[in-house]
Design a protein around this motif. Structure first.
Motif, mmCIF file in Angstrom:
data_model
loop_
_atom_site.group_PDB
_atom_site.id
_atom_site.type_symbol
_atom_site.label_atom_id
_atom_site.label_comp_id
_atom_site.label_asym_id
_atom_site.label_seq_id
_atom_site.Cartn_x
_atom_site.Cartn_y
_atom_site.Cartn_z
ATOM 1 N N LEU A 76 -2.565 -7.340 0.339
ATOM 2 C CA LEU A 76 -2.493 -8.114 -0.909
ATOM 3 C C LEU A 76 -3.376 -7.485 -1.985
ATOM 4 O O LEU A 76 -3.042 -7.519 -3.169
ATOM 5 N N VAL B 240 -1.425 -4.793 -3.536
ATOM 6 C CA VAL B 240 -0.480 -5.302 -4.532
ATOM 7 C C VAL B 240 -1.199 -5.525 -5.853
ATOM 8 O O VAL B 240 -0.701 -5.170 -6.925
ATOM 9 N N GLU B 241 -2.412 -6.086 -5.772
ATOM 10 C CA GLU B 241 -3.189 -6.348 -6.988
ATOM 11 C C GLU B 241 -3.527 -5.064 -7.734
ATOM 12 O O GLU B 241 -3.486 -5.010 -8.966
ATOM 13 N N GLN C 22 4.379 -2.599 -4.080
ATOM 14 C CA GLN C 22 5.173 -3.622 -4.749
ATOM 15 C C GLN C 22 5.248 -4.871 -3.874
ATOM 16 O O GLN C 22 5.462 -4.786 -2.665
ATOM 17 N N TRP C 23 5.069 -6.033 -4.487
ATOM 18 C CA TRP C 23 5.009 -7.264 -3.708
ATOM 19 C C TRP C 23 6.334 -7.586 -3.006
ATOM 20 O O TRP C 23 6.341 -8.112 -1.902
ATOM 21 N N LEU D 211 6.409 -5.550 0.119
ATOM 22 C CA LEU D 211 5.475 -6.080 1.113
ATOM 23 C C LEU D 211 6.063 -7.305 1.817
ATOM 24 O O LEU D 211 6.044 -7.405 3.050
ATOM 25 N N LEU D 212 6.582 -8.243 1.036
ATOM 26 C CA LEU D 212 7.143 -9.462 1.618
ATOM 27 C C LEU D 212 8.383 -9.175 2.461
ATOM 28 O O LEU D 212 8.600 -9.795 3.501
#
Length: 390
Positions: free
Chosen positions: A227, A230-231, A236-237, A240-241
């Motif tokens: 995470l 991602v920040e 890329q979020w 990741l998800l």
């Protein structure tokens, strides 16, 4: 810490304690990996403003808090404590005895601040002057038997410290984590410790069996790092998800299928109450709002009664039952079942034992050395509990 603050505290230490208490160069500390370090650390705005100088202008709690912050901040810029350690091997009749001790050669920052400990530690003492091959006389022999103790239960402080060490969560989430554990009754507070409930153990076992890849320390810590990526824009979020949810979706489907119609059954304690509707012996159940007494014949019989936990100790004022009660913040206290007609209350647990001095009931005080004591004014009786009595 700003350079201005470091310069001010360095000047204060030099004038108050002397140059020996200053390190060779100012100290700079690395932040923890998950620290929210967008601003300076909490520190006194004026390092030279000693706590005792403003004690008269503060409340007791304000003074204690300021003294803690001021002392820790000032000590963080002082020189190290230097200790000298002595170790000796003593040969006697074919046996080797070992002894060790230390003394403080230079106090350094400990002249101002010493970190407190949750657990008591054995204090080392200074050994007498020793020389090689010198004869020694046996002053006393003590036979002590030590048993291996299980790891201490978590307190709120030690749990937060462990979360920090594993890199789990953020400072802003720790309070919410502990609130969730207690409000859902996964754990209960006993003195300062957090004790798992039967519900908490059942839920933990179920989650570990069904989601072993998620309910573990490594997954949580690694997710925190991802995470953070991602920040920072490195990942890329959506990507990741997508990588996480593919496997999780299949695991979740399997768990739903296997758990369909399965109910977690906690041990139900039978009470001495008889259901006034159907005649069954009522039992203690656990719901979302805590324990309650219900008829085991549900759903045919839906009779329920408020759960009251008795201590088995009679009220010293009216002879009623002393029961366990809870404040809005879930803190335990003890009161009379005849309230409001009887106003007896106590933060300490009553014990079914009379004071040998005055005949009043005794109370148990928990801690590192649990004791029972008499609360009657002027009596003063107390005794430390033995291991089997705790």
């Amino acid at each position: 810490i700003s350079n201005v603050a470091i310069a001010e505290v360095t000047d204060y230490i030099g004038k108050t304690y002397g140059s020996d208490y200053l390190p060779d160069k100012p100290r700079f500390y690395k932040s923890r990996k998950n620290a929210q370090d967008g601003h300076e650390a909490i520190r006194p705005s004026m390092p030279g403003l000693e706590p005792d100088k403003i004690k008269s202008s503060l409340t007791s709690d304000q003074y204690k808090l300021y003294k803690l912050i001021w002392s820790r901040f000032t000590a963080s810029q002082m020189a190290d404590c230097i200790q000298k350690t002595t170790q000796a091997d003593i040969e006697a009749n074919g046996y080797t005895f070992k002894a060790s001790g230390y003394y403080v050669d230079f106090p350094g920052f400990t002249a101002l601040y010493v970190e407190s400990k949750d657990e008591a530690e054995e204090k080392s003492t200074q050994l007498p002057p020793l020389e090689k091959d010198m004869p020694v006389r046996c002053k006393e022999l003590k036979k002590n038997q030590h048993f291996t103790q299980p790891p201490a239960r978590y307190t709120e402080a030690s749990l937060i410290k462990t979360l920090e060490e594993y890199g789990i969560g953020r400072p802003s989430t720790y309070a919410a984590t502990i609130t969730t554990l207690t409000s859902r009754e996964y754990v209960k507070r006993e003195a300062k410790t957090l004790v798992p409930t039967e519900l908490g153990e059942a839920i933990t076992t179920l989650m570990k069996e069904r989601f072993p890849d998620i309910v573990n320390v490594k997954f949580t810590a690694e997710m925190e790092e991802e995470l953070d990526s991602v920040e920072s824009g490195d990942v890329q979020w959506v990507e990741l998800l997508d990588g996480f949810y593919g496997d999780f979706e299949n695991t979740l489907k399997d768990a739903k299928k296997d758990m369909e119609g399965v109910k977690i059954k906690l041990k139900e304690d039978e009470t001495d109450l008889i259901c006034d509707k159907c005649g069954r012996q009522m039992v203690v159940k656990v719901g979302r709002y805590g324990k309650f007494i219900a008829c085991p014949g549900y759903p045919e019989c839906k009779n329920i009664v408020k759960f009251v936990e008795k201590t088995g100790v009679p009220c010293p004022k009216c002879g009623g039952d002393i029961i366990v009660k809870h404040t809005k913040s879930k803190r335990v206290f003890y009161g009379c079942s005849n309230y409001p007609n009887c106003d007896f209350v106590s933060w300490n647990e009553p014990v079914n034992e009379k004071c040998p001095n005055c005949g009043e009931i005794l109370f148990k005080k928990k801690g590192k050395k649990p004791t029972v004591f008499c609360a009657k004014e002027g009596c003063g009786f107390s005794k430390t509990l033995k291991t089997e009595e705790k």
